[in-house]
Design a protein around this motif. Structure first.
Motif, short mmCIF file in Angstrom:
data_model
loop_
_atom_site.label_atom_id
_atom_site.label_comp_id
_atom_site.label_asym_id
_atom_site.label_seq_id
_atom_site.Cartn_x
_atom_site.Cartn_y
_atom_site.Cartn_z
N PHE A 2 17.90 0.14 -5.36
CA PHE A 2 16.86 0.37 -4.36
C PHE A 2 15.72 -0.64 -4.48
O PHE A 2 14.68 -0.47 -3.87
N ARG A 3 15.94 -1.65 -5.28
CA ARG A 3 14.92 -2.69 -5.46
C ARG A 3 14.68 -3.42 -4.14
O ARG A 3 15.61 -3.79 -3.44
N GLU A 4 13.42 -3.61 -3.80
CA GLU A 4 13.06 -4.25 -2.54
C GLU A 4 12.88 -5.76 -2.74
O GLU A 4 12.58 -6.23 -3.83
N LYS A 5 13.07 -6.51 -1.66
CA LYS A 5 12.96 -7.97 -1.73
C LYS A 5 11.58 -8.40 -2.19
O LYS A 5 11.43 -9.39 -2.92
N SER A 6 10.56 -7.67 -1.79
CA SER A 6 9.19 -8.03 -2.16
C SER A 6 8.95 -7.95 -3.66
O SER A 6 8.04 -8.58 -4.19
N ARG B 30 7.82 2.17 -3.97
CA ARG B 30 8.83 1.83 -2.97
C ARG B 30 8.73 2.72 -1.74
O ARG B 30 9.12 2.33 -0.64
N PHE B 31 8.18 3.92 -1.91
CA PHE B 31 7.94 4.81 -0.77
C PHE B 31 6.58 4.55 -0.12
O PHE B 31 6.21 5.23 0.83
N GLN B 32 5.81 3.60 -0.66
CA GLN B 32 4.43 3.37 -0.24
C GLN B 32 3.60 4.64 -0.44
O GLN B 32 2.81 5.05 0.42
N ALA B 33 3.79 5.25 -1.62
CA ALA B 33 3.13 6.52 -1.92
C ALA B 33 2.44 6.50 -3.28
O ALA B 33 2.18 7.55 -3.87
N LEU B 34 2.14 5.32 -3.81
CA LEU B 34 1.50 5.21 -5.11
C LEU B 34 0.06 5.72 -5.01
O LEU B 34 -0.79 5.09 -4.40
N ALA B 35 -0.20 6.87 -5.63
CA ALA B 35 -1.50 7.52 -5.48
C ALA B 35 -2.47 7.17 -6.60
O ALA B 35 -3.66 7.48 -6.49
N VAL B 36 -1.98 6.55 -7.66
CA VAL B 36 -2.85 6.22 -8.79
C VAL B 36 -2.60 4.79 -9.25
O VAL B 36 -1.53 4.49 -9.79
N ILE B 37 -3.55 3.92 -9.00
CA ILE B 37 -3.57 2.61 -9.66
C ILE B 37 -4.31 2.83 -10.97
O ILE B 37 -5.50 3.15 -10.98
N SER B 38 -3.61 2.70 -12.07
CA SER B 38 -4.18 3.04 -13.37
C SER B 38 -5.52 2.34 -13.62
O SER B 38 -5.67 1.14 -13.39
N GLY B 39 -6.49 3.13 -14.09
CA GLY B 39 -7.78 2.56 -14.40
C GLY B 39 -7.71 1.53 -15.52
O GLY B 39 -8.60 0.69 -15.67
#
Length: 447
Positions: free
Chosen positions: A20-24, A220-229
């Motif tokens: 499921f790896r995306e080209k980007s 990959r779902f465009q659902a990352l809710a936490v960019i780690s501090g």
């Protein structure tokens, strides 16, 4: 409840696999960029005397040319500022703020005589979010990296970030964070458990699962809710457009969700996970600090459920981040923890020999077997990204997995329940103490 509590982990377990790896995601390996973008690295510091030398040493060794480092001494009461002056040889300098974001008074701005690209802001204490806003105000580059004081970057991280942000649609990103106590002299190849106690080993597995399974799948779902501090990357203009950081106990979740809300009406804008941008951060080595950290994380989660409730309701079925945050994290993890625990306790007390308790035990057996596989997949995926443990760590790793599935995960469930309730009674930050360990010596002692 059982379905929600397990359906999402199964989904992530499959979605994180290479098929499921995306080209980007391959842009960092395939794209050659001639020009380096300017990057400002912002490091808020409050009572960091035990780790500040490690941080400075890591900044001195980065090979990227177009970057600056801004340490923000947020009213430290220990020797943090004295150590900054000792290692950097500070001299006063003039630098004008943008005057776009609010923050407590910056008393002085200093520049290092030894390393002219390193600056120090000395300001009145206002908390981490306030310090980050001050750093953004005084930064001079178009990209901003936020790091905890106990986070060190690997040498290739800035170049990888430079390539990723060639995509103009990427407005923010998270890097991959490993555990500093497992760092070796080959930080992009090997992890070691030699200098990690059992609690740190358990957290190491936790981080592998978080970044190489859950966060990878959510991104990959465009659902990352936490960019780690501990390691976040943003375009400075985006941070200004959303009004900077809000003073809260979970500034990393909050800023990520604010950016999601901001880009929800902008076509193609996105938040990425940069799997090749790697950093190491120190984790608690005793249960007291671990408890404080995890309870704070859960308080931050509940705070954002409440603060962004309107956004979640409006976009529950139209934005992936809202769907996963509510159905997976809030209902599937937090609410389910209360319900499953209550059912088990009630059945154990009133019907200890009923088929109900046997049913629950069967469910628990399934969960334990599933989490054993979950650990193995996380280790395997991290291996595919180049990270592996040494042969002498195999037995330590196996024993850690057993403790993880039979004990640690139930401790985490308890902390989720405790933190959710504690949020309504105490919203203090609960800072974790630094170890003061010499990580340069540690990493060199492990081949």
């Amino acid at each position: 409840m059982f379905f929600l509590g397990n359906a999402f982990p199964v989904l992530h377990l499959l979605h994180c696999l290479p098929w499921f790896r995306e080209k980007s995601e391959d842009v960092n390996r395939n794209v050659e960029i001639e020009k380096e973008k300017g990057i400002s690295i912002i490091v808020p510091c409050y009572n960091e005397q035990g780790i500040i030398e490690t941080s400075i040493n890591s900044m001195k060794s980065l090979s990227y040319s177009q970057f600056e480092v801004i340490y923000i001494n947020d009213g430290s009461t220990d020797e943090t500022f004295s150590l900054l002056n000792k290692f950097l040889k500070l001299t006063p300098c003039s630098r004008s703020p943008l005057r776009k974001l609010s923050h407590k008074k910056v008393k002085n701005v200093f520049q290092s005589k030894l390393y002219p690209h390193i600056y120090v802001l000395d300001k009145t204490n206002g908390g981490k979010a306030d310090a980050l806003n001050a750093g953004i105000e005084y930064s001079s580059q178009s990209l901003v990296i936020t790091l905890d004081a106990d986070t060190i970057l690997t040498d290739q991280a800035l170049s990888v970030i430079n390539k990723t942000f060639e995509d103009k649609d990427v407005v923010a990103a998270g890097g991959v964070v490993h555990v500093l106590q497992t760092k070796t002299s080959k930080p992009l190849s090997y992890l070691s458990l030699v200098h990690a106690n059992m609690l740190v080993r358990l957290q190491t597995l936790d981080f592998l699962k978080a970044f190489y399974v859950t966060k990878l799948s959510l991104a990959r779902f465009q659902a990352l809710a936490v960019i780690s501090g501990a390691f976040g990357i943003f375009t400075k203009q985006t941070l200004i457009n959303v009004g900077g950081y809000r003073s809260t106990i979970g500034e990393d979740i909050d800023i990520t969700l604010r950016i999601h809300k901001y880009i929800s009406k902008q076509k193609n804008k996105k938040i990425a996970l940069i799997s090749d941008a790697v950093a190491y951060t120190e984790l608690p080595e005793n249960w007291k600090d671990f408890f404080k950290q995890r309870v704070r994380w859960q308080k931050a989660f509940i705070d954002c459920v409440i603060h962004f409730r309107s956004f979640f309701c409006k976009t529950l079925f139209t934005k992936a981040v809202s769907f996963f945050y509510i159905f997976e994290s809030f209902i599937g993890r937090t609410i389910t923890a209360y319900i499953m625990t209550s059912l088990f306790v009630v059945n154990s007390i009133f019907n200890p020999f009923s088929s109900g308790i046997l049913h629950i035990l069967t469910i628990l057996l399934y969960i334990l077997l599933f989490h054993f596989m979950y650990n193995l997949v996380a280790i395997g995926v991290s291996w595919s990204y180049g990270f592996r443990f040494q042969k002498k760590d195999i037995y330590r790793l196996f024993f850690t997995i057993l403790l993880d599935i039979f004990i640690y995960r139930f401790i985490i469930m308890y902390l989720v329940m405790y933190g959710s309730i504690a949020y309504f009674f105490n919203k203090d930050w609960n800072k974790v103490n630094r170890t003061g360990r010499d990580y340069q010596t540690d990493s060199k002692s492990v081949a």
